[in-house]
Design a protein around this motif. Structure first.
Motif, mmCIF file in Angstrom:
data_model
loop_
_atom_site.group_PDB
_atom_site.id
_atom_site.type_symbol
_atom_site.label_atom_id
_atom_site.label_comp_id
_atom_site.label_asym_id
_atom_site.label_seq_id
_atom_site.Cartn_x
_atom_site.Cartn_y
_atom_site.Cartn_z
ATOM 1 N N VAL A 1 -1.671 -3.605 9.027
ATOM 2 C CA VAL A 1 -0.801 -4.671 8.526
ATOM 3 C C VAL A 1 -0.798 -4.683 7.000
ATOM 4 O O VAL A 1 0.261 -4.736 6.370
ATOM 5 C CB VAL A 1 -1.232 -6.045 9.091
ATOM 6 C CG1 VAL A 1 -0.541 -7.194 8.371
ATOM 7 C CG2 VAL A 1 -0.965 -6.108 10.584
ATOM 8 N N LEU A 2 -1.977 -4.601 6.403
ATOM 9 C CA LEU A 2 -2.047 -4.623 4.949
ATOM 10 C C LEU A 2 -1.446 -3.358 4.346
ATOM 11 O O LEU A 2 -0.784 -3.416 3.304
ATOM 12 C CB LEU A 2 -3.484 -4.807 4.464
ATOM 13 C CG LEU A 2 -3.635 -4.953 2.949
ATOM 14 C CD1 LEU A 2 -2.784 -6.103 2.400
ATOM 15 C CD2 LEU A 2 -5.092 -5.143 2.580
ATOM 16 N N THR A 3 -1.622 -2.229 5.000
ATOM 17 C CA THR A 3 -1.014 -0.991 4.509
ATOM 18 C C THR A 3 0.497 -1.133 4.455
ATOM 19 O O THR A 3 1.123 -0.816 3.439
ATOM 20 C CB THR A 3 -1.397 0.206 5.407
ATOM 21 O OG1 THR A 3 -2.823 0.352 5.390
ATOM 22 C CG2 THR A 3 -0.752 1.493 4.937
ATOM 23 N N LYS A 4 1.074 -1.628 5.543
ATOM 24 C CA LYS A 4 2.530 -1.821 5.587
ATOM 25 C C LYS A 4 2.991 -2.787 4.505
ATOM 26 O O LYS A 4 3.980 -2.538 3.816
ATOM 27 C CB LYS A 4 2.942 -2.375 6.958
ATOM 28 C CG LYS A 4 3.719 -1.427 7.795
ATOM 29 C CD LYS A 4 4.172 -2.107 9.068
ATOM 30 C CE LYS A 4 4.094 -1.087 10.175
ATOM 31 N NZ LYS A 4 4.556 -1.578 11.430
ATOM 32 N N ALA A 5 2.271 -3.885 4.357
ATOM 33 C CA ALA A 5 2.637 -4.891 3.364
ATOM 34 C C ALA A 5 2.535 -4.323 1.947
ATOM 35 O O ALA A 5 3.427 -4.557 1.115
ATOM 36 C CB ALA A 5 1.746 -6.124 3.501
ATOM 37 N N ALA B 1 -10.027 -4.670 13.329
ATOM 38 C CA ALA B 1 -10.166 -4.012 12.032
ATOM 39 C C ALA B 1 -9.027 -3.028 11.767
ATOM 40 O O ALA B 1 -8.399 -3.095 10.720
ATOM 41 C CB ALA B 1 -11.529 -3.348 11.918
ATOM 42 N N PRO B 2 -8.716 -2.102 12.678
ATOM 43 C CA PRO B 2 -7.599 -1.204 12.397
ATOM 44 C C PRO B 2 -6.275 -1.960 12.283
ATOM 45 O O PRO B 2 -5.435 -1.600 11.474
ATOM 46 C CB PRO B 2 -7.578 -0.254 13.596
ATOM 47 C CG PRO B 2 -8.949 -0.312 14.159
ATOM 48 C CD PRO B 2 -9.429 -1.704 13.878
ATOM 49 N N ARG C 1 0.863 9.563 2.668
ATOM 50 C CA ARG C 1 0.571 9.455 4.107
ATOM 51 C C ARG C 1 0.732 8.014 4.583
ATOM 52 O O ARG C 1 1.229 7.765 5.681
ATOM 53 C CB ARG C 1 -0.835 9.980 4.418
ATOM 54 C CG ARG C 1 -0.943 11.500 4.367
ATOM 55 C CD ARG C 1 -2.273 12.008 4.891
ATOM 56 N NE ARG C 1 -3.382 11.707 4.013
ATOM 57 C CZ ARG C 1 -3.744 12.434 2.947
ATOM 58 N NH1 ARG C 1 -3.061 13.516 2.634
ATOM 59 N NH2 ARG C 1 -4.778 12.084 2.215
ATOM 60 N N MET C 2 0.325 7.069 3.753
ATOM 61 C CA MET C 2 0.476 5.653 4.116
ATOM 62 C C MET C 2 1.952 5.273 4.182
ATOM 63 O O MET C 2 2.365 4.559 5.088
ATOM 64 C CB MET C 2 -0.255 4.764 3.110
ATOM 65 C CG MET C 2 -1.747 4.848 3.229
ATOM 66 S SD MET C 2 -2.520 3.821 1.975
ATOM 67 C CE MET C 2 -4.234 4.152 2.323
ATOM 68 N N ARG C 3 2.732 5.736 3.223
ATOM 69 C CA ARG C 3 4.172 5.439 3.229
ATOM 70 C C ARG C 3 4.849 6.022 4.458
ATOM 71 O O ARG C 3 5.800 5.452 4.969
ATOM 72 C CB ARG C 3 4.828 5.987 1.966
ATOM 73 C CG ARG C 3 4.601 5.128 0.753
ATOM 74 C CD ARG C 3 5.361 5.644 -0.445
ATOM 75 N NE ARG C 3 5.396 4.640 -1.492
ATOM 76 C CZ ARG C 3 5.797 4.876 -2.719
ATOM 77 N NH1 ARG C 3 6.210 6.086 -3.074
ATOM 78 N NH2 ARG C 3 5.808 3.916 -3.609
ATOM 79 N N ASN C 4 4.350 7.152 4.937
ATOM 80 C CA ASN C 4 4.930 7.809 6.114
ATOM 81 C C ASN C 4 4.338 7.291 7.422
ATOM 82 O O ASN C 4 4.684 7.785 8.488
ATOM 83 C CB ASN C 4 4.718 9.323 6.032
ATOM 84 C CG ASN C 4 5.513 9.942 4.902
ATOM 85 O OD1 ASN C 4 6.569 9.449 4.538
ATOM 86 N ND2 ASN C 4 4.991 11.018 4.344
ATOM 87 N N GLY C 5 3.432 6.318 7.341
ATOM 88 C CA GLY C 5 2.822 5.752 8.538
ATOM 89 C C GLY C 5 1.768 6.635 9.166
ATOM 90 O O GLY C 5 1.384 6.439 10.318
ATOM 91 N N LEU D 1 -5.075 1.754 5.379
ATOM 92 C CA LEU D 1 -6.199 1.360 4.548
ATOM 93 C C LEU D 1 -7.393 1.020 5.422
ATOM 94 O O LEU D 1 -7.227 0.371 6.465
ATOM 95 C CB LEU D 1 -5.825 0.133 3.709
ATOM 96 C CG LEU D 1 -4.794 0.362 2.627
ATOM 97 C CD1 LEU D 1 -4.171 -0.962 2.207
ATOM 98 C CD2 LEU D 1 -5.430 1.071 1.451
ATOM 99 N N GLY D 2 -8.551 1.433 5.003
ATOM 100 C CA GLY D 2 -9.769 1.059 5.708
ATOM 101 C C GLY D 2 -10.211 -0.316 5.258
ATOM 102 O O GLY D 2 -10.234 -0.613 4.063
ATOM 103 N N GLU D 3 -10.540 -1.151 6.224
ATOM 104 C CA GLU D 3 -11.014 -2.484 5.889
ATOM 105 C C GLU D 3 -12.361 -2.362 5.175
ATOM 106 O O GLU D 3 -13.098 -1.401 5.376
ATOM 107 C CB GLU D 3 -11.160 -3.319 7.168
ATOM 108 C CG GLU D 3 -11.188 -4.791 6.884
ATOM 109 C CD GLU D 3 -11.059 -5.631 8.131
ATOM 110 O OE1 GLU D 3 -11.270 -6.838 8.019
ATOM 111 O OE2 GLU D 3 -10.761 -5.091 9.201
#
Length: 126
Positions: free
Chosen positions: A16-20, A10-11, A48-52, A56-58
């Protein structure tokens, strides 16, 4: 598959989807504000997502919207042959079939789904 393996996947899917989604947003020229509107998240969360620093939570609405955004990017990328300038021009130009600029439609769930459907139809072999 054990529960431990399920919990680990799940994480990974979220990461993967966050990066994509972040890459798709960047390649389409979406600002943090616009990307937050498309995903239904705060600008701070997108940052925060852009900075890693966050993923995203599934099984969340944002996860599903991110998957649609990636589909938009992939379909459009296939149509324009990887030309980011053409892709950016397309999403910001008036589209009579969609009744607005695609980017303006993408900030609502129905609009994002309509853009995906439109692009999927354009990619379909005749």
């Amino acid at each position: 598959m054990t529960n431990h393996a399920i919990n680990q996947s799940a994480p990974a899917r979220g990461a993967v989807l966050t990066k994509a989604a972040m890459r798709a947003g960047a390649r389409l020229g979406l600002s943090g504000k616009l990307l937050s509107d498309v995903l239904g998240l705060s600008e701070a969360q997108v940052s925060r997502m852009r900075n890693g620093e966050a993923d995203l939570g599934e099984n969340t609405k944002a996860f599903e919207l991110a998957a649609l955004l990636v589909r938009v990017f992939r379909s459009l990328d296939g149509i324009v042959g990887g030309d980011e300038t053409a892709a950016r021009a397309w999403i910001t130009s008036e589209n009579t079939a969609l009744g607005a600029r695609p980017i303006d439609r993408m900030v609502s769930i129905q609009g994002l789904a309509d853009v995906v459907t439109y692009l999927d139809a354009r990619r379909a072999p005749i």
